[in-house]
Design a protein around this motif. Structure first.
Motif, PDB file in Angstrom:
ATOM      1  N   LYS A 232      -0.386 -28.527 -30.068  1.00 29.91           N
ATOM      2  CA  LYS A 232      -1.245 -27.468 -29.502  1.00 29.91           C
ATOM      3  C   LYS A 232      -2.586 -27.850 -28.338  1.00 29.91           C
ATOM      4  N   SER A 233      -3.228 -29.612 -29.168  1.00 36.01           N
ATOM      5  CA  SER A 233      -3.902 -30.198 -28.054  1.00 36.01           C
ATOM      6  C   SER A 233      -3.089 -30.040 -27.406  1.00 36.01           C
ATOM      7  N   GLU A 234      -1.659 -30.718 -26.454  1.00 32.82           N
ATOM      8  CA  GLU A 234      -1.845 -30.634 -25.738  1.00 32.82           C
ATOM      9  C   GLU A 234      -0.843 -29.591 -24.352  1.00 32.82           C
ATOM     10  N   ALA A 235      -0.948 -28.798 -24.723  1.00 36.11           N
ATOM     11  CA  ALA A 235      -1.430 -27.264 -23.069  1.00 36.11           C
ATOM     12  C   ALA A 235      -1.805 -27.326 -22.550  1.00 36.11           C
ATOM     13  N   LEU A 236      -3.346 -27.892 -22.761  1.00 36.65           N
ATOM     14  CA  LEU A 236      -3.691 -27.977 -20.551  1.00 36.65           C
ATOM     15  C   LEU A 236      -3.110 -29.246 -19.963  1.00 36.65           C
ATOM     16  N   ASN A 237      -2.785 -30.291 -20.446  1.00 35.67           N
ATOM     17  CA  ASN A 237      -1.693 -31.462 -20.235  1.00 35.67           C
ATOM     18  C   ASN A 237      -0.464 -30.927 -19.627  1.00 35.67           C
ATOM     19  N   ALA A 238       0.199 -30.503 -20.916  1.00 34.78           N
ATOM     20  CA  ALA A 238       1.571 -30.520 -20.044  1.00 34.78           C
ATOM     21  C   ALA A 238       1.709 -28.928 -18.912  1.00 34.78           C
ATOM     22  N   PHE A 239       0.536 -28.058 -19.030  1.00 34.39           N
ATOM     23  CA  PHE A 239       0.769 -27.167 -18.101  1.00 34.39           C
ATOM     24  C   PHE A 239       0.558 -28.088 -16.735  1.00 34.39           C
ATOM     25  N   LYS A 240      -0.804 -29.132 -16.393  1.00 35.98           N
ATOM     26  CA  LYS A 240      -0.511 -29.256 -15.716  1.00 35.98           C
ATOM     27  C   LYS A 240       0.814 -30.572 -14.977  1.00 35.98           C
TER      28      LYS A 240
ATOM     29  N   ASP B 229      -0.286 -15.539 -20.972  1.00 38.93           N
ATOM     30  CA  ASP B 229      -0.127 -16.004 -22.243  1.00 38.93           C
ATOM     31  C   ASP B 229      -0.285 -15.398 -23.603  1.00 38.93           C
ATOM     32  N   ASP B 230      -0.127 -15.901 -24.758  1.00 40.09           N
ATOM     33  CA  ASP B 230      -0.349 -15.192 -25.673  1.00 40.09           C
ATOM     34  C   ASP B 230      -2.015 -15.238 -26.328  1.00 40.09           C
ATOM     35  N   LYS B 231      -3.090 -15.349 -25.460  1.00 35.31           N
ATOM     36  CA  LYS B 231      -4.114 -15.941 -25.831  1.00 35.31           C
ATOM     37  C   LYS B 231      -4.535 -16.721 -26.864  1.00 35.31           C
ATOM     38  N   GLY B 232      -3.210 -17.436 -27.379  1.00 33.89           N
ATOM     39  CA  GLY B 232      -3.490 -18.220 -28.306  1.00 33.89           C
ATOM     40  C   GLY B 232      -4.982 -19.415 -27.976  1.00 33.89           C
ATOM     41  N   GLY B 233      -5.876 -19.746 -29.289  1.00 31.62           N
ATOM     42  CA  GLY B 233      -6.607 -21.099 -28.638  1.00 31.62           C
ATOM     43  C   GLY B 233      -6.123 -22.393 -27.566  1.00 31.62           C
ATOM     44  N   GLU B 234      -5.179 -22.544 -27.360  1.00 37.88           N
ATOM     45  CA  GLU B 234      -4.673 -23.623 -26.765  1.00 37.88           C
ATOM     46  C   GLU B 234      -5.364 -22.945 -25.000  1.00 37.88           C
ATOM     47  N   TYR B 235      -4.802 -21.795 -24.840  1.00 40.99           N
ATOM     48  CA  TYR B 235      -5.216 -21.304 -23.500  1.00 40.99           C
ATOM     49  C   TYR B 235      -6.020 -21.001 -22.980  1.00 40.99           C
ATOM     50  N   ILE B 236      -7.151 -20.384 -24.073  1.00 37.50           N
ATOM     51  CA  ILE B 236      -8.575 -19.638 -23.581  1.00 37.50           C
ATOM     52  C   ILE B 236      -8.914 -20.811 -23.466  1.00 37.50           C
ATOM     53  N   SER B 237      -9.281 -21.565 -23.608  1.00 36.55           N
ATOM     54  CA  SER B 237     -10.274 -22.948 -23.933  1.00 36.55           C
ATOM     55  C   SER B 237     -11.307 -22.713 -22.357  1.00 36.55           C
ATOM     56  N   LYS B 238     -12.398 -23.213 -21.801  1.00 36.69           N
ATOM     57  CA  LYS B 238     -13.365 -23.345 -21.130  1.00 36.69           C
ATOM     58  C   LYS B 238     -12.471 -24.350 -20.133  1.00 36.69           C
ATOM     59  N   GLU B 239     -11.888 -25.485 -19.846  1.00 35.76           N
ATOM     60  CA  GLU B 239     -11.002 -26.627 -19.180  1.00 35.76           C
ATOM     61  C   GLU B 239     -10.123 -26.025 -18.939  1.00 35.76           C
ATOM     62  N   PHE B 240      -9.437 -24.842 -19.925  1.00 33.39           N
ATOM     63  CA  PHE B 240      -7.944 -24.435 -19.145  1.00 33.39           C
ATOM     64  C   PHE B 240      -8.365 -23.541 -17.891  1.00 33.39           C
ATOM     65  N   ASN B 241      -9.332 -22.537 -18.455  1.00 35.99           N
ATOM     66  CA  ASN B 241      -9.864 -21.415 -17.544  1.00 35.99           C
ATOM     67  C   ASN B 241     -10.449 -21.887 -15.866  1.00 35.99           C
ATOM     68  N   GLU B 242     -10.800 -23.659 -16.221  1.00 35.41           N
ATOM     69  CA  GLU B 242     -11.402 -23.595 -14.818  1.00 35.41           C
ATOM     70  C   GLU B 242     -10.158 -24.340 -14.314  1.00 35.41           C
ATOM     71  N   PHE B 243      -9.174 -24.774 -14.825  1.00 35.39           N
ATOM     72  CA  PHE B 243      -8.337 -25.929 -14.235  1.00 35.39           C
ATOM     73  C   PHE B 243      -7.589 -24.669 -13.180  1.00 35.39           C
ATOM     74  N   CYS B 244      -7.365 -23.435 -14.356  1.00 33.58           N
ATOM     75  CA  CYS B 244      -6.612 -22.131 -13.632  1.00 33.58           C
ATOM     76  C   CYS B 244      -7.299 -21.724 -11.646  1.00 33.58           C
ATOM     77  N   ALA B 245      -8.665 -21.331 -12.391  1.00 36.49           N
ATOM     78  CA  ALA B 245      -9.201 -21.220 -10.986  1.00 36.49           C
ATOM     79  C   ALA B 245      -9.879 -21.880  -9.871  1.00 36.49           C
ATOM     80  N   ASP B 246      -9.759 -23.434 -10.591  1.00 32.93           N
ATOM     81  CA  ASP B 246     -10.296 -24.386  -9.296  1.00 32.93           C
ATOM     82  C   ASP B 246      -8.544 -24.204  -8.168  1.00 32.93           C
ATOM     83  N   HIS B 247      -7.128 -24.017  -9.320  1.00 35.30           N
ATOM     84  CA  HIS B 247      -5.883 -23.800  -8.374  1.00 35.30           C
ATOM     85  C   HIS B 247      -5.742 -22.876  -7.738  1.00 35.30           C
ATOM     86  N   GLY B 248      -6.747 -21.790  -7.613  1.00 34.66           N
ATOM     87  CA  GLY B 248      -6.084 -20.415  -7.815  1.00 34.66           C
ATOM     88  C   GLY B 248      -4.835 -19.456  -8.389  1.00 34.66           C
ATOM     89  N   ILE B 249      -4.727 -19.743  -9.007  1.00 32.39           N
ATOM     90  CA  ILE B 249      -3.559 -19.370 -10.303  1.00 32.39           C
ATOM     91  C   ILE B 249      -4.030 -18.319 -11.738  1.00 32.39           C
TER      92      ILE B 249
END
Length: 175
Positions: A1-9, A28-48
């Motif tokens: 789970k800790s590798e979710a953002l890196n795997a998504f990138k 996603d299923d709202k798992g903790g690995e997907y709702i982090s500030k870092e994940f949300n910022e990455f999506c926002a920065d890339h228009g996802i």
């Protein structure tokens, strides 16, 4: 789970390079690995667009849930048939997904996921039965005079990016 953002990138980079298109939405299923500030910022920065399903409502992400169930059941079947312990599950999952992606799908009107992704017809001539006995060549530089040229191993999959096979040596306990 800790590798979710890196795997998504990494997946995003692969999609953009291989298909020349961009990811527009992630669900996603709202798992903790997907709702982090870092994940949300990455999506926002890339228009996802970033959507979450409701908690405990797996039917909202039915395609992924069904796929996960099929992979889990097939992995179990492969391990049982091969008489291999559960510790081999990552290899069984990879072998199953490799095969599945090269098999016709009703969702793709009889096409294969591999062909849909690459535009190339898959070559299945290298398919082998997971867990089957195999005699693996021991290269000349790795054996001494009068030693056998092969050793008994078990077929456990297909390495990524190489036209080859993966084998497990039960004697040395190595892949």
């Amino acid at each position: 789970k800790s590798e979710a953002l890196n795997a998504f990138k990494q997946y995003k980079a692969l999609v953009e390079n291989q298909l020349d298109c961009h990811i527009k939405m992630s669900r996603d299923d709202k798992g903790g690995e997907y709702i982090s500030k870092e994940f949300n910022e990455f999506c926002a920065d890339h228009g996802i667009m970033h959507q979450h399903t409701e908690p405990n409502e797996p039917h909202q992400n039915g395609v992924a849930e069904r796929s996960n169930r099929d992979i889990a059941a097939s992995t179990t079947a492969l391990l049982v048939q091969a008489k291999l312990p559960p510790s081999f599950w990552p290899l069984a999952v990879a072998a199953y997904v490799h095969t599945r992606n090269r098999t016709p799908s009703a969702a793709l009107h009889g096409d294969t996921p591999y062909h849909s992704w690459t535009g190339k017809k898959p070559d299945i001539s290298h398919f082998r039965i997971f867990g089957c006995l195999a005699y693996v060549l021991v290269h000349k530089e790795k054996r001494k005079a009068l030693q056998p040229h092969s050793k008994k191993c078990i077929f456990v999959g297909y390495p990524e990016g190489v036209k080859a096979w993966k084998f497990w040596d039960p004697v040395s306990k190595q892949i």
